[in-house]
Design a protein around this motif. Structure first.
Motif, PDB file in Angstrom:
ATOM      1  N   CYS A 142      -2.235  14.090  43.492  1.00 19.23           N
ATOM      2  CA  CYS A 142      -3.728  15.689  43.696  1.00 19.23           C
ATOM      3  C   CYS A 142      -3.042  15.778  41.948  1.00 19.23           C
ATOM      4  O   CYS A 142      -4.232  17.090  41.567  1.00 19.23           O
ATOM      5  N   THR A 143      -2.047  16.027  41.933  1.00 18.75           N
ATOM      6  CA  THR A 143      -1.522  17.569  40.441  1.00 18.75           C
ATOM      7  C   THR A 143      -1.379  16.518  39.432  1.00 18.75           C
ATOM      8  O   THR A 143      -1.169  17.285  38.846  1.00 18.75           O
ATOM      9  N   ARG A 164      -4.334  17.875  33.013  1.00 20.68           N
ATOM     10  CA  ARG A 164      -3.719  18.832  33.360  1.00 20.68           C
ATOM     11  C   ARG A 164      -3.411  20.345  32.282  1.00 20.68           C
ATOM     12  O   ARG A 164      -2.678  19.851  31.972  1.00 20.68           O
ATOM     13  N   ILE A 197      -6.807  21.044  36.843  1.00 18.84           N
ATOM     14  CA  ILE A 197      -6.464  19.466  36.736  1.00 18.84           C
ATOM     15  C   ILE A 197      -7.853  19.273  36.830  1.00 18.84           C
ATOM     16  O   ILE A 197      -9.444  19.808  37.117  1.00 18.84           O
ATOM     17  N   TYR A 200      -9.338  13.733  38.306  1.00 19.14           N
ATOM     18  CA  TYR A 200      -8.714  13.251  39.523  1.00 19.14           C
ATOM     19  C   TYR A 200      -8.847  11.554  39.471  1.00 19.14           C
ATOM     20  O   TYR A 200      -8.198  10.451  40.007  1.00 19.14           O
ATOM     21  N   VAL A 238       1.776  24.388  43.369  1.00 18.91           N
ATOM     22  CA  VAL A 238       1.256  23.736  43.518  1.00 18.91           C
ATOM     23  C   VAL A 238       1.787  22.491  44.049  1.00 18.91           C
ATOM     24  O   VAL A 238       3.297  22.098  43.493  1.00 18.91           O
ATOM     25  N   TYR A 272       4.048  19.463  43.381  1.00 17.53           N
ATOM     26  CA  TYR A 272       4.086  18.508  42.419  1.00 17.53           C
ATOM     27  C   TYR A 272       4.964  16.970  42.729  1.00 17.53           C
ATOM     28  O   TYR A 272       4.500  15.921  42.326  1.00 17.53           O
TER      29      TYR A 272
END
Ligand SMILES: C[S@@+](CC[C@H](N)C(=O)[O-])C[C@H]1O[C@@H](n2cnc3c(N)ncnc32)[C@H](O)[C@@H]1O
Length: 260
Positions: free
Chosen positions: A159-160, A165, A180, A183, A248, A250
Motif C-alpha cells: 500500500c505504500t 511514491r 502515493i 497503486y 506510514v 513500510y
C-alpha cells in the motif's frame, strides 16, 4: 526519451542481484541498514516465535541475515537464493561465524527441488516482492513444508511501496506526508543501491494487497496473523531517522500456515 523497460525475468533478476551483491552486503555489514536491525528484523523474529530445533527454509536469503538470526536461535537453516553473488557473501559470513547454515543457489520459482528436504517452517525476509513468479514460489514453498508448518514472510508494504511514491517535505526538508499513486498498476519498480561508485538497480514487482492474498490463499496457505511493524518511541529517540517508519507502514508481515 522513454526509459528502457526494466526486465523482470529470472535471468535478469539474478544478474541484477549479482551486480548489487557488494553494495547490499556493505549496507548491512556497515550497520547502515538500521531499519532492518532496529525495526523490522526483530519484529519478524518475534513473529517466528520459538525456532529451536526447527528445520527452516529461508526463501531469498540474500547475504544470509535472516538465516543467521534463525540459526543463532537454534534452528537448522537452509538458505536459498537465485543470485550466486549474494550466496557467495552468505557463505563468506558462514565461514567467519560458523552457524551450520546450508546455502544453495536456487530459483524459488523452481521449488520443490530434489534433495532439498522437508521443512518445519519457511521464512522470507523482504524478498518475495523481488521474485518474478510469486504464485509459483508460494506453491513451491508449500510443497516443501510438512503438514501444519508455517511460512513467516515480510514484504515491502504493497500500500505504500507503489510505482509513484514521493515525500512531501516542509521548508526545512522534514518529511510531512507520503504521496502515493498508481497503486493498481502492476508494474516493475526499480530500487537503486547507492553504496558503490556506480548505482546498481534491482527490479521488484508492485502488486496490490488483493493480489498477494489471492496468491497466498490459492497456494493452500491460511493467514494466522498480519503485522505492520512500527518503531517504538524509544527506538525513534535512539535513532531519529526511524521516524518516517512510524508515519506510514513500510513493511507487511504475514504468518501463514499450510491449510489442512
Ligand atoms: C531484498 S533482498 C533480501 C535478502 C535477504 N532476505 C535479506 O533480508 O537481506 C531480495 C533477495 O531475493 C533474491 N531473489 C530474487 N528472486 C529470487 C528467486 N526467484 N528465487 C530466489 N531468490 C530470489 C535476490 O537475489 C535477493 O538476494
Amino acid at each position: 526519451v522513454s526509459k528502457p523497460a526494466l526486465k523482470f525475468d529470472p535471468e535478469s533478476v539474478r544478474d541484477a542481484w549479482d551486480r548489487a551483491a557488494t553494495a547490499y552486503w556493505l549496507h548491512q555489514a556497515t550497520g547502515r541498514d538500521y531499519y532492518r536491525y532496529e525495526f523490522f528484523g526483530p519484529a519478524q523474529l518475534l513473529l517466528c516465535g520459538e525456532v529451536q530445533g526447527q528445520r527452516i527454509l529461508d526463501v531469498g536469503c540474500g547475504t544470509g541475515y535472516f538465516s543467521r538470526e534463525l540459526a543463532r536461535r537454534g534452528a537448522s537453516v537452509t538458505g536459498i537464493d537465485i543470485s550466486p553473488g549474494m550466496i557467495a557473501y552468505a557463505k563468506r559470513e558462514e565461514a567467519v561465524e560458523p552457524l551450520g547454515v546450508r546455502y544453495e543457489v536456487l530459483d524459488a520459482g523452481d521449488l520443490p527441488a530434489p534433495g532439498l528436504g522437508v521443512f518445519d517452517m519457511a521464512a522470507s525476509c523482504v524478498a518475495l516482492q523481488d521474485m518474478p513468479a510469486v504464485p509459483a514460489v508460494f506453491r513451491g514453498v508449500r510443497s516443501t513444508l510438512r503438514p501444519g508448518a508455517r511460512f513467516v514472510i515480510s514484504i515491502t508494504h504493497p500500500c505504500t511501496d507503489t510505482p509513484y511514491r514521493a515525500w512531501d517535505r516542509d521548508e526545512g526538508g522534514t518529511k510531512r506526508a507520503l504521496c502515493i499513486n498508481r497503486y493498481f498498476a502492476r508494474e516493475t519498480i526499480a530500487y537503486t543501491w547507492r553504496d558503490t561508485e556506480d548505482d546498481v538497480v534491482t527490479p521488484a514487482l508492485h502488486a496490490t494487497l488483493e493480489d498477494w492474498f489471492g496468491w497466498i490463499l490459492s497456494a493452500g496457505f491460511q493467514v494466522l496473523a498480519l503485522r505492520e511493524p512500527c518503531p517504538t518511541a524509544e527506538a525513534i529517540a535512539h535513532r531519529p531517522q526511524l521516524r518516517d517508519a512510524a508515519m506510514v507502514p513500510y513493511i507487511l508481515m504475514l504468518d501463514l500456515a499450510v491449510s489442512p
